[in-house]
Structures are given as structure tokens and as C-alpha cells.
Scaffold this motif. Structure first.
Motif, PDB file in Angstrom:
ATOM      1  N   LEU A 119     -14.374 -13.552   6.075  1.00 17.76           N
ATOM      2  CA  LEU A 119     -13.272 -13.591   5.128  1.00 17.76           C
ATOM      3  C   LEU A 119     -13.601 -12.753   3.894  1.00 17.76           C
ATOM      4  CD1 LEU A 119     -10.554 -14.961   4.316  1.00 17.76           C
ATOM      5  CD2 LEU A 119     -11.939 -16.793   3.327  1.00 17.76           C
ATOM      6  N   VAL A 120     -12.660 -11.869   3.529  1.00 17.13           N
ATOM      7  CA  VAL A 120     -12.841 -10.977   2.388  1.00 17.13           C
ATOM      8  C   VAL A 120     -11.691 -11.189   1.409  1.00 17.13           C
ATOM      9  CG1 VAL A 120     -12.984  -8.564   1.650  1.00 17.13           C
ATOM     10  CG2 VAL A 120     -14.043  -9.273   3.815  1.00 17.13           C
ATOM     11  N   SER A 121     -11.979 -11.159   0.098  1.00 13.79           N
ATOM     12  CA  SER A 121     -10.928 -11.228  -0.921  1.00 13.79           C
ATOM     13  C   SER A 121     -11.270 -10.272  -2.057  1.00 13.79           C
ATOM     14  CB  SER A 121     -10.739 -12.659  -1.430  1.00 13.79           C
ATOM     15  OG  SER A 121     -11.971 -13.244  -1.837  1.00 13.79           O
ATOM     16  N   THR A 122     -10.222  -9.750  -2.706  1.00  6.77           N
ATOM     17  CA  THR A 122     -10.405  -8.783  -3.786  1.00  6.77           C
ATOM     18  C   THR A 122      -9.300  -8.955  -4.820  1.00  6.77           C
ATOM     19  OG1 THR A 122     -10.859  -6.436  -4.253  1.00  6.77           O
ATOM     20  CG2 THR A 122      -9.096  -6.903  -2.687  1.00  6.77           C
ATOM     21  N   PRO A 123      -9.568  -8.708  -6.118  1.00 11.16           N
ATOM     22  CA  PRO A 123      -8.594  -9.028  -7.168  1.00 11.16           C
ATOM     23  C   PRO A 123      -7.367  -8.129  -7.247  1.00 11.16           C
ATOM     24  CG  PRO A 123     -10.839  -8.994  -8.045  1.00 11.16           C
ATOM     25  CD  PRO A 123     -10.898  -8.411  -6.680  1.00 11.16           C
ATOM     26  N   ALA A 124      -7.529  -6.824  -6.962  1.00 13.50           N
ATOM     27  CA  ALA A 124      -6.425  -5.869  -7.082  1.00 13.50           C
ATOM     28  C   ALA A 124      -5.691  -6.056  -8.415  1.00 13.50           C
ATOM     29  CB  ALA A 124      -5.491  -5.976  -5.882  1.00 13.50           C
ATOM     30  N   TYR A 125      -4.344  -6.228  -8.366  1.00 15.02           N
ATOM     31  CA  TYR A 125      -3.576  -6.278  -9.617  1.00 15.02           C
ATOM     32  C   TYR A 125      -3.707  -7.585 -10.402  1.00 15.02           C
ATOM     33  CZ  TYR A 125      -1.259  -1.749  -9.417  1.00 15.02           C
ATOM     34  OH  TYR A 125      -0.992  -0.395  -9.438  1.00 15.02           O
ATOM     35  N   MET A 126      -4.530  -8.506  -9.942  1.00 10.02           N
ATOM     36  CA  MET A 126      -4.888  -9.622 -10.813  1.00 10.02           C
ATOM     37  C   MET A 126      -5.708  -9.092 -11.993  1.00 10.02           C
ATOM     38  SD  MET A 126      -3.640 -12.561  -9.810  1.00 10.02           S
ATOM     39  CE  MET A 126      -4.658 -13.817 -10.596  1.00 10.02           C
ATOM     40  N   LEU A 127      -6.363  -7.934 -11.777  1.00 15.01           N
ATOM     41  CA  LEU A 127      -7.183  -7.323 -12.817  1.00 15.01           C
ATOM     42  C   LEU A 127      -6.899  -5.844 -13.038  1.00 15.01           C
ATOM     43  CD1 LEU A 127     -10.776  -8.773 -12.135  1.00 15.01           C
ATOM     44  CD2 LEU A 127      -9.249  -9.347 -14.027  1.00 15.01           C
ATOM     45  N   ALA A 128      -6.369  -5.176 -12.063  1.00 13.70           N
ATOM     46  CA  ALA A 128      -6.220  -3.715 -12.130  1.00 13.70           C
ATOM     47  C   ALA A 128      -5.368  -3.276 -13.315  1.00 13.70           C
ATOM     48  CB  ALA A 128      -5.617  -3.184 -10.839  1.00 13.70           C
TER      49      ALA A 128
ATOM     50  N   ILE B  93      -5.637 -10.419  -0.683  1.00 10.87           N
ATOM     51  CA  ILE B  93      -5.641  -9.520  -1.833  1.00 10.87           C
ATOM     52  C   ILE B  93      -4.848 -10.108  -2.999  1.00 10.87           C
ATOM     53  CG2 ILE B  93      -4.903  -7.205  -2.584  1.00 10.87           C
ATOM     54  CD1 ILE B  93      -5.276  -6.381   0.440  1.00 10.87           C
ATOM     55  N   CYS B  94      -5.346  -9.900  -4.232  1.00  8.22           N
ATOM     56  CA  CYS B  94      -4.638 -10.269  -5.456  1.00  8.22           C
ATOM     57  C   CYS B  94      -4.484 -11.792  -5.561  1.00  8.22           C
ATOM     58  CB  CYS B  94      -3.285  -9.549  -5.490  1.00  8.22           C
ATOM     59  SG  CYS B  94      -2.421  -9.639  -7.067  1.00  8.22           S
ATOM     60  N   ILE B  95      -3.251 -12.309  -5.562  1.00 18.28           N
ATOM     61  CA  ILE B  95      -3.011 -13.750  -5.657  1.00 18.28           C
ATOM     62  C   ILE B  95      -3.019 -14.419  -4.287  1.00 18.28           C
ATOM     63  CG2 ILE B  95      -0.486 -13.576  -5.540  1.00 18.28           C
ATOM     64  CD1 ILE B  95      -2.566 -16.015  -7.741  1.00 18.28           C
ATOM     65  N   ALA B  96      -2.931 -13.644  -3.221  1.00 16.35           N
ATOM     66  CA  ALA B  96      -2.917 -14.222  -1.867  1.00 16.35           C
ATOM     67  C   ALA B  96      -4.128 -15.122  -1.583  1.00 16.35           C
ATOM     68  CB  ALA B  96      -2.810 -13.119  -0.819  1.00 16.35           C
TER      69      ALA B  96
ATOM     70  N   ALA C 153      -7.729  -8.041  13.279  1.00 15.32           N
ATOM     71  CA  ALA C 153      -7.937  -8.582  11.941  1.00 15.32           C
ATOM     72  C   ALA C 153      -6.577  -8.743  11.276  1.00 15.32           C
ATOM     73  CB  ALA C 153      -8.830  -7.659  11.110  1.00 15.32           C
ATOM     74  N   VAL C 154      -6.563  -9.430  10.128  1.00 22.78           N
ATOM     75  CA  VAL C 154      -5.300  -9.659   9.414  1.00 22.78           C
ATOM     76  C   VAL C 154      -5.500  -9.415   7.921  1.00 22.78           C
ATOM     77  CG1 VAL C 154      -5.734 -12.136   9.191  1.00 22.78           C
ATOM     78  CG2 VAL C 154      -3.391 -11.282   9.029  1.00 22.78           C
ATOM     79  N   PHE C 155      -4.458  -8.887   7.275  1.00 27.38           N
ATOM     80  CA  PHE C 155      -4.520  -8.542   5.860  1.00 27.38           C
ATOM     81  C   PHE C 155      -3.308  -9.120   5.129  1.00 27.38           C
ATOM     82  CE2 PHE C 155      -7.024  -5.610   8.208  1.00 27.38           C
ATOM     83  CZ  PHE C 155      -8.112  -5.303   7.405  1.00 27.38           C
ATOM     84  N   PHE C 156      -3.554  -9.728   3.973  1.00 22.51           N
ATOM     85  CA  PHE C 156      -2.501 -10.320   3.147  1.00 22.51           C
ATOM     86  C   PHE C 156      -2.465  -9.615   1.791  1.00 22.51           C
ATOM     87  CE2 PHE C 156      -3.355 -13.733   6.126  1.00 22.51           C
ATOM     88  CZ  PHE C 156      -2.156 -14.425   6.265  1.00 22.51           C
ATOM     89  N   PRO C 157      -1.598  -8.616   1.593  1.00 19.95           N
ATOM     90  CA  PRO C 157      -1.417  -8.059   0.248  1.00 19.95           C
ATOM     91  C   PRO C 157      -0.864  -9.132  -0.690  1.00 19.95           C
ATOM     92  CG  PRO C 157      -0.482  -6.598   1.919  1.00 19.95           C
ATOM     93  CD  PRO C 157      -0.794  -7.895   2.600  1.00 19.95           C
ATOM     94  N   GLY C 158      -1.021  -8.879  -1.999  1.00 17.68           N
ATOM     95  CA  GLY C 158      -0.567  -9.852  -2.973  1.00 17.68           C
ATOM     96  C   GLY C 158       0.861  -9.626  -3.431  1.00 17.68           C
ATOM     97  N   GLY C 159       1.097  -9.894  -4.708  1.00 21.85           N
ATOM     98  CA  GLY C 159       2.456  -9.965  -5.230  1.00 21.85           C
ATOM     99  C   GLY C 159       2.853 -11.422  -5.302  1.00 21.85           C
ATOM    100  N   PHE C 160       3.797 -11.752  -6.191  1.00 26.75           N
ATOM    101  CA  PHE C 160       4.198 -13.149  -6.353  1.00 26.75           C
ATOM    102  C   PHE C 160       4.809 -13.740  -5.084  1.00 26.75           C
ATOM    103  CE2 PHE C 160       3.886 -12.495 -10.974  1.00 26.75           C
ATOM    104  CZ  PHE C 160       3.264 -13.667 -11.331  1.00 26.75           C
TER     105      PHE C 160
END
Length: 217
Positions: A187-196, A135-138, A89-96
Motif C-alpha cells: 500500500l502506497v500513499s502520497t499527499p499531492a494537493y494536500m500539500l502541493a 493520493i491526496c485525501i483518498a 494494481a489500483v489507484f485512487f486520485p484525490g479531490g473532495f
């Protein structure tokens, strides 16, 4: 132990990978029995931001792979050299960095493009039917990888959601501690620091998203 890929975009929320999100993703993966391997493109960052002042540091340049190695404690590969077949599987953390280095979404919005090596890898993941978590903005990159109609969330930000819709994505509003899943595309996505509002909020959503992604393997 199953190996999974974690794609980083530098080091620091304003110009690279969000450090909390990256570490929380890694921690959730290891606790779930997975072995994370870090990847990043070997390219210059769009720019360098002084994280104390929030201002762009003029005349300074950094490399995405080199900066990502800070989070990975030096153990990281150039995504151009990575083989999708090595990962479950693959994971994309966010951040600008996801919107400035992995793509140019921060600059061009709905007219954005994904960096070539990242796009090749992400599309290969999709073609192989392997689970992915953004994740986040990703998740703003998702429509260019999976095509029109893909279910995705960045939380509740209207402008970002509108850009995702303009790219053909199906944006679904989502609370910070939850996630959206497109089962057909694994495919999974979650807001994290877009809202945290704090690291605990981000941790709850990321851990839930990681577990949901690993369950799709």
C-alpha cells in the motif's frame, strides 16, 4: 501491457476527482508501461459545487460515473461491474469526491463509511494482495479497507491525521514530493494537493508513488 484500475469520484476538486491528480496519475502510469482503466460508482454526487465561486449550486445534481467520464474521455466502467482479477494494481486520485462521493469522510470524519461498491472493490484488492495507491485525501479511506495499524499519509494536516488515527490508521507525516509505503499490505500513499503548491509539486510525488506501487506487482 499490464492493466491497472484508476478509481474516479467525479470531475472537479471541490465535488469530484481532482483533475490534475487524475491526469498526472494516468500520465505516470502510461509512461511506466501500464494501461489504466477507469472505474467510478454509478451514484449521485453529494452535491455540485460552482468551481468559480466555491459555493454549492442549489437544485443541481450530477452523477459520479457520468462526470468521471469527462476525465476518462468516455472510456469508463461502473465499479460495481468490475472484477479485481482484471487488474494488477489500483489507484485512487484525490479531490473532495473521494471524501464526499467514494466515502462520507468530509461530512462524518472518523465516523465515515465508504460507498458500498467502492468498499467491495477496495477490500477485494486488499484480500488479493494486489498493490494499491491512494493520493491526496483518498488515504482517509485506508483504515476502513486495511484495518488498524496500517501506515498511511495525507501529508501534515493535523485534523485529518487525527481522524485517520481515530479510525485505527498509523499516520506518518510526509513531504509533498515523497510517499509512505506499507510493504506488508502493498500500500502506497502520497499527499499531492494536500500539500502541493503547484502542479509540479504534485507531479513529482504522484510519479514517485506510481513507480513505487508498480514495483510491488
Amino acid at each position: 501491457m499490464m492493466k491497472v484500475a484508476v478509481i474516479l469520484s467525479g470531475c472537479g476538486v471541490y465535488d469530484g476527482a481532482e483533475i490534475h491528480e487524475s491526469v498526472l496519475t494516468m500520465l505516470a502510469l502510461v509512461r511506466a508501461g501500464a494501461e489504466p482503466e477507469f472505474l467510478a460508482p454509478d451514484i449521485p454526487q453529494l452535491h455540485v459545487v460552482n468551481h468559480l465561486t466555491g459555493e454549492v449550486a442549489s437544485g443541481e445534481s450530477r452523477n459520479v460515473l457520468v462526470e468521471s467520464a469527462r476525465i476518462a474521455r468516455g472510456k469508463i466502467k461502473d465499479i460495481a461491474q468490475a472484477n479485481v482479477g482484471d487488474y494488477a494494481a489500483v489507484f485512487f486520485p484525490g479531490g473532495f469526491g473521494a471524501a464526499k462521493n467514494l466515502s462520507d469522510f468530509a461530512i462524518k470524519g472518523a465516523d465515515c463509511q465508504i460507498q458500498a461498491d467502492v468498499l467491495r472493490f477496495a477490500k477485494a484488492v486488499a484480500a488479493a494482495g494486489k498493490p494499491a495507491c491512494y493520493i491526496c485525501i483518498a488515504p482517509a479511506m485506508i483504515p476502513h479497507v486495511y484495518g488498524s495499524g496500517t501506515a498511511v499519509t495525507i501529508g501534515t494536516d493535523e485534523a485529518t491525521a487525527a481522524a485517520i488515527t481515530a479510525m485505527g490508521g498509523q499516520h506518518i507525516s510526509c513531504p509533498v514530493k515523497e510517499f509512505v509505503i506499507d510493504k506488508d499490505r502493498k500500500l502506497v500513499s502520497t499527499p499531492a494537493y494536500m500539500l502541493a503548491e503547484n502542479i509540479a509539486d504534485a507531479a513529482t510525488g504522484i510519479e514517485a508513488a506510481v513507480k513505487a506501487t508498480l514495483a510491488l506487482i
